[in-house]
Design an enzyme around this catalytic site. Structure first.
Site, short mmCIF file in Angstrom:
data_model
loop_
_atom_site.label_atom_id
_atom_site.label_comp_id
_atom_site.label_asym_id
_atom_site.label_seq_id
_atom_site.Cartn_x
_atom_site.Cartn_y
_atom_site.Cartn_z
CB SER A 84 -0.96 -0.04 1.20
OG SER A 84 -2.03 0.87 1.02
CG ASP A 196 -4.30 -1.91 0.76
OD1 ASP A 196 -3.57 -2.59 1.49
OD2 ASP A 196 -4.20 -0.67 0.67
#
Length: 352
Positions: A84, A196
């Site tokens: 991320s 993610d």
């Protein structure tokens, strides 16, 4: 002291002969190839340090501060993995930027340049702007052409599999790693969709190991449940992901050699105005961990040096045994007369 003229002639001639005319002895530093060889101490290769940069949206600026202090203290990472927000910083760092250059980029960053809102799709933010920004900063280089080995970790939406991108479009890999469910649209790569990486690997320690890191420094900036409602959508989603991946993340963090935890829990996931504060907290946390890093790296380096010396000693002993066996075989092949005379000519000399 008596004058030289009072010395016996024979002594004068002896001294002159010893001086060797006008020739001066070469200094030790300029010894020729005929000088006796000096035994060198075997040296182990430097420990390959890797950083595993965790996710945390705007908290990710703390990674810059951590890297800055690692470099300043002589512990420059040679491999980088990121999840991320960590994949964004990781990609920039892997491209060859140092921490000071990254800080300049962070200060100059306009968050509107990486936010492309599109309603009524798989998420509020498309993510193409983030992908384009990263590729622009990297000169459109693919992952495999970056200055340092780099891995971006994402989650395959179809089956929840952890996916580690180590080749291909760097911006797209970062986008996939950063696509927070419900906030970003899932990224389509081939026949799969990705979200993610924090869902399956909040701090990608294992990915750093896969890249060849022998000593992994993990940086955990994940949100910790504080008993308060995060308030905004991004904060809520980010904390939800952290809670879901908490157990999985704890198991992976145990496989790191050192874990650095900057105090960024009070910085909101979307609070880009706190970027300088996040960088400073990263610096503080890294400096607090520096004694531990120094000790552990030194221990590992010592262990590797001992292993190298032991291997060389074992090789030398094996070579000596082999030489002795060859010598004995040669002696056994001598004629009876040669044995009686003790003639060992033609056979290797015994080892000293």
């Amino acid at each position: 002291m008596k004058p030289l003229r009072l010395l016996p002639a024979a002594l004068v001639m002896t001294l002159l002969a010893a001086c060797g005319g006008n020739v001066r002895p070469a200094p030790p530093a300029l010894a020729t190839a005929t000088s006796a060889p000096v035994a060198s101490t075997p040296q182990a290769k430097p420990v390959r340090i890797g950083v595993a940069l965790g996710g945390g949206a705007a908290k990710g600026f703390a990674h810059i501060g951590v890297i800055k202090m690692l470099e300043a203290n002589g512990f420059e990472p040679v491999v980088v993995s990121g999840t991320s927000a960590g994949s964004v910083v990781g990609a920039l760092y892997a491209s060859g930027m140092d921490a000071f250059r990254m800080q300049e980029k962070a200060v100059a960053l306009d968050q509107t340049s990486i936010r492309d809102v599109r309603l009524f799709s798989g998420g509020l933010v498309q993510g193409q702007a983030l992908q384009d920004y990263v590729n622009q900063q990297l000169g459109n280089k693919p992952i495999e052409r970056l200055a340092k080995p780099f891995a971006a970790v994402s989650t395959r939406l179809e089956d929840g599999e952890r996916t580690v991108f180590v080749r291909g479009n760097a911006g797209q890999a970062v986008r996939a790693s950063s696509s927070i469910p419900g906030v970003f649209e899932p990224v389509t790569i081939g026949q799969y969709h990705y979200v993610d990486g924090g869902v399956v690997s909040p701090v990608p320690v294992d990915a750093a190991r896969q890249l060849g890191a022998e000593f992994v420094i993990a940086v955990d900036i994940s949100s910790k449940a504080s008993g308060k409602n995060p308030g905004d959508l991004l904060g809520t989603v980010n904390q939800s992901i952290s809670i879901m991946g908490q157990r999985l993340g704890e198991a992976e963090l145990k496989r790191a050699d050192v874990v650095i935890r900057p105090k960024v829990n009070d910085i909101g996931a979307a609070d880009f105005n706190q970027r300088n504060a996040a960088i400073l907290e990263g610096e503080r946390a890294a400096m607090a961990a520096m004694p531990q890093i120094r000790t552990k790296v030194a221990q590992l380096q010592q262990q590797r040096g001992d292993a190298v010396r032991a291997a060389e000693q074992q090789a030398a002993q094996q070579a000596a045994r082999t030489a002795e066996a060859e010598r004995q075989a040669c002696l056994d092949k001598r004629s009876r007369w040669a044995r009686m005379r003790g003639d060992e000519s033609g056979c290797p000399a015994p080892a000293k």
